[in-house]
Design a protein around this motif. Structure first.
Motif, PDB file in Angstrom:
ATOM      1  N   HIS A  38     -34.750   2.466  -0.234  1.00 26.24           N
ATOM      2  CA  HIS A  38     -35.379   3.300  -1.175  1.00 26.24           C
ATOM      3  C   HIS A  38     -36.905   3.843  -0.871  1.00 26.24           C
ATOM      4  O   HIS A  38     -37.287   4.695  -0.729  1.00 26.24           O
ATOM      5  CB  HIS A  38     -35.132   3.047  -2.597  1.00 26.24           C
ATOM      6  N   HIS A  39     -37.594   2.691  -0.931  1.00 25.38           N
ATOM      7  CA  HIS A  39     -39.130   2.569  -0.714  1.00 25.38           C
ATOM      8  C   HIS A  39     -39.412   3.162   0.770  1.00 25.38           C
ATOM      9  O   HIS A  39     -40.280   4.173   0.739  1.00 25.38           O
ATOM     10  CB  HIS A  39     -39.467   1.100  -0.886  1.00 25.38           C
ATOM     11  N   ALA A  95     -41.187   8.388   3.446  1.00 25.95           N
ATOM     12  CA  ALA A  95     -40.844   9.186   4.708  1.00 25.95           C
ATOM     13  C   ALA A  95     -40.760  10.359   4.331  1.00 25.95           C
ATOM     14  O   ALA A  95     -40.495  10.872   2.909  1.00 25.95           O
ATOM     15  CB  ALA A  95     -39.410   8.910   5.420  1.00 25.95           C
ATOM     16  N   GLU A  96     -41.163  11.591   4.848  1.00 25.90           N
ATOM     17  CA  GLU A  96     -41.034  12.854   4.787  1.00 25.90           C
ATOM     18  C   GLU A  96     -40.044  13.824   4.871  1.00 25.90           C
ATOM     19  O   GLU A  96     -39.483  14.554   4.644  1.00 25.90           O
ATOM     20  CB  GLU A  96     -42.396  13.704   4.962  1.00 25.90           C
ATOM     21  N   ALA A 143     -37.281   4.132  13.777  1.00 28.11           N
ATOM     22  CA  ALA A 143     -37.308   5.347  14.320  1.00 28.11           C
ATOM     23  C   ALA A 143     -37.996   6.350  13.282  1.00 28.11           C
ATOM     24  O   ALA A 143     -38.381   7.658  13.650  1.00 28.11           O
ATOM     25  CB  ALA A 143     -35.596   5.620  14.111  1.00 28.11           C
ATOM     26  N   ILE A 144     -37.988   6.169  11.999  1.00 25.64           N
ATOM     27  CA  ILE A 144     -38.800   6.880  11.116  1.00 25.64           C
ATOM     28  C   ILE A 144     -40.323   6.721  11.537  1.00 25.64           C
ATOM     29  O   ILE A 144     -40.853   7.826  11.371  1.00 25.64           O
ATOM     30  CB  ILE A 144     -38.774   6.182   9.571  1.00 25.64           C
ATOM     31  N   LEU A 145     -40.723   5.565  11.909  1.00 19.68           N
ATOM     32  CA  LEU A 145     -42.336   5.452  12.189  1.00 19.68           C
ATOM     33  C   LEU A 145     -42.455   6.344  13.392  1.00 19.68           C
ATOM     34  O   LEU A 145     -43.416   7.031  13.470  1.00 19.68           O
ATOM     35  CB  LEU A 145     -42.602   4.156  12.527  1.00 19.68           C
ATOM     36  N   LEU A 146     -41.641   6.462  14.363  1.00 24.79           N
ATOM     37  CA  LEU A 146     -41.611   7.113  15.644  1.00 24.79           C
ATOM     38  C   LEU A 146     -41.738   8.802  15.414  1.00 24.79           C
ATOM     39  O   LEU A 146     -42.617   9.462  15.916  1.00 24.79           O
ATOM     40  CB  LEU A 146     -40.392   7.063  16.417  1.00 24.79           C
ATOM     41  N   HIS A 147     -41.006   9.245  14.349  1.00 24.68           N
ATOM     42  CA  HIS A 147     -40.758  10.462  13.885  1.00 24.68           C
ATOM     43  C   HIS A 147     -41.935  11.003  13.122  1.00 24.68           C
ATOM     44  O   HIS A 147     -42.526  12.047  13.224  1.00 24.68           O
ATOM     45  CB  HIS A 147     -39.602  10.706  12.994  1.00 24.68           C
ATOM     46  N   LEU A 178     -46.385   6.051   5.953  1.00 27.55           N
ATOM     47  CA  LEU A 178     -45.379   4.639   6.008  1.00 27.55           C
ATOM     48  C   LEU A 178     -45.797   3.733   7.020  1.00 27.55           C
ATOM     49  O   LEU A 178     -45.895   2.285   6.844  1.00 27.55           O
ATOM     50  CB  LEU A 178     -43.990   5.344   6.474  1.00 27.55           C
ATOM     51  N   ALA A 179     -46.371   4.056   8.146  1.00 26.00           N
ATOM     52  CA  ALA A 179     -47.053   3.385   9.221  1.00 26.00           C
ATOM     53  C   ALA A 179     -48.277   2.602   8.556  1.00 26.00           C
ATOM     54  O   ALA A 179     -48.279   1.235   8.898  1.00 26.00           O
ATOM     55  CB  ALA A 179     -47.693   4.165  10.314  1.00 26.00           C
ATOM     56  N   LYS A 180     -48.941   3.139   7.710  1.00 24.22           N
ATOM     57  CA  LYS A 180     -50.015   2.127   7.107  1.00 24.22           C
ATOM     58  C   LYS A 180     -49.526   1.129   6.229  1.00 24.22           C
ATOM     59  O   LYS A 180     -49.734   0.118   5.821  1.00 24.22           O
ATOM     60  CB  LYS A 180     -50.889   3.170   6.166  1.00 24.22           C
TER      61      LYS A 180
END
Length: 195
Positions: free
Chosen positions: A61-62, A67-68, A125-129, A136-138
């Motif tokens: 969930h978090h 993620a956008e 996969a989410i970070l790559l996108h 999210l990366a931060k």
């Protein structure tokens, strides 16, 4: 691509898995406290697995809240995670019914290992996108808790053949580790969902 359907589908799977697990609990024969004794190992395993699925739902969930958008690789990474989580009711029942046996305990540990690995792959996969500058990366940073959990789960598999209680202690310890809220992912949108 919108993330709405991925979240809705995932929420449905989590709800079904918890329902399957609770339906596995057999009603005790007898009407006094002693009737509960035979089902206690199964009940304890159910509580552990419920906490495990709850922790994954919270983290999922978090992560998706931060993620956008999603793409094809994220959808498949999410299915990969749901595949391993879908085996939780199976290994829960097996370990609960054979609470002193090393192989079911090792299998339970292996499913937890693969769930942790697949969650990490979904996160990647989410970070790559989203790119290295994304919220999210931060928020994720070094993910020390995730790495520690994976290392502990990995150790639970061989330890099941030494002493099954050592593996059980690891499962409980990791669950307790995650029951402390993860402020990194909550902080960026704390005001949006109140938690």
């Amino acid at each position: 691509m919108s993330k709405t359907r991925l979240e809705a589908f995932s929420d449905g799977v989590f709800a079904i898995l918890i329902t399957i697990m609770v339906l596995e609990l057999k009603i005790p024969h007898g009407d006094d406290w002693s009737a509960l004794r035979p089902v206690l190992p199964v009940l304890a395993t159910y509580v552990l697995s419920f906490a495990f699925l709850g922790i994954y739902w919270n983290n999922h969930h978090h992560m998706l809240h931060a993620a956008e958008r999603v793409n094809g690789p994220i959808l498949w990474a999410n299915h990969h995670l749901l595949f391993w989580l879908s085996l939780v009711p199976f290994v829960t029942g097996w370990m609960g019914e054979n609470h002193n046996a090393p192989v079911p305990t090792a299998a339970y540990g292996a499913v937890l290992v693969m769930s942790a690995v697949s969650f990490t792959l979904l996160q990647k996969a989410i970070l790559l996108h989203h790119g290295p500058q994304s919220r999210l990366a931060k928020a994720v940073g070094g993910n020390a808790k995730g790495k520690l959990s994976l290392a502990l789960y990995l150790s639970s598999v061989p330890l099941a053949f030494v002493n099954q209680w050592l593996s059980d202690a690891i499962f409980v310890a990791v669950a307790l580790l995650w029951l402390v809220p993860d402020r990194r992912l909550e902080a960026p949108h704390h005001h949006q969902h109140g938690g």
